[in-house]
Design a protein around this motif. Sequence first.
Motif: not given
Length: 266
Positions: A219-248
Amino acid sequence: MNRARAARRTAALAAVLLLAAGCGGRPTTHHKPGTSHEEATAGAGRLLTEKDAAGHRHRELPPGQEPSVRLTARPDSEDGWNLHLTLGRFRLTPDSTGSGAVPGRGHARLLVDGKETARLYGTWHHLPATALPGPGPHRLTVRLHADDHTVWVRDGRPVQSSHTLGEETGGKSGEKSGPPARTVELTVADGRVTPPVGRTEVKKGDRVTLKVRSDRDDTLHVHGYDEAKKLTAGETATLTFTADRTGLFEVETHGTHLVLTQLLVR
């Protein structure tokens, strides 16, 4: 008599060494005067009549022998972009450029919007922002060539990989001429991340697209944004979101706990 025999032996030895040296002292297929390296190495795949825009002929290998390349790009923290090549069944051989074609060897060429910009002899290349011809988006293409400059092809098509940069202006990498967008492509294989982990810097409000290919389910996860996407072996997963919070913010895989990149939003 002994001197005559010694002279003949010396001449014979010199001839053998000359043949072994090949053309220009580099490993190549020896050819007759007036015959090009392209023609002399026709046995290294099938030399086609088709040519690229620069006049380099195409060379096709039998199925299973053809190389592969994948191009990824990430913005540099100071200027431009850092490009990375992932190669399969291919080795960059700058020392033998200009000699005969050998399967699995050669160099790469970078094209920006279809125009050849540079030869690549390593897997990393820095592309300055000034190399981009004005407002974007811009299409980057990396194409594989043999040592004799012919183009390696597969099923009649050049072995190459392309990547489209966002709406860049050709000035500083942070300047935009259209809707801000940033695409990051990452590969996870055998517990390693390609390109190596670094920082992806964007501005608040930018649209960020993560394209991740993994060799195992996760599972792909972006901390601080609570954005996640399932990763399936051998396939490319695409996750798009707006970076509306500053920080690292860390981008990681949940199952293997691998940090893929750090997202810096200013």
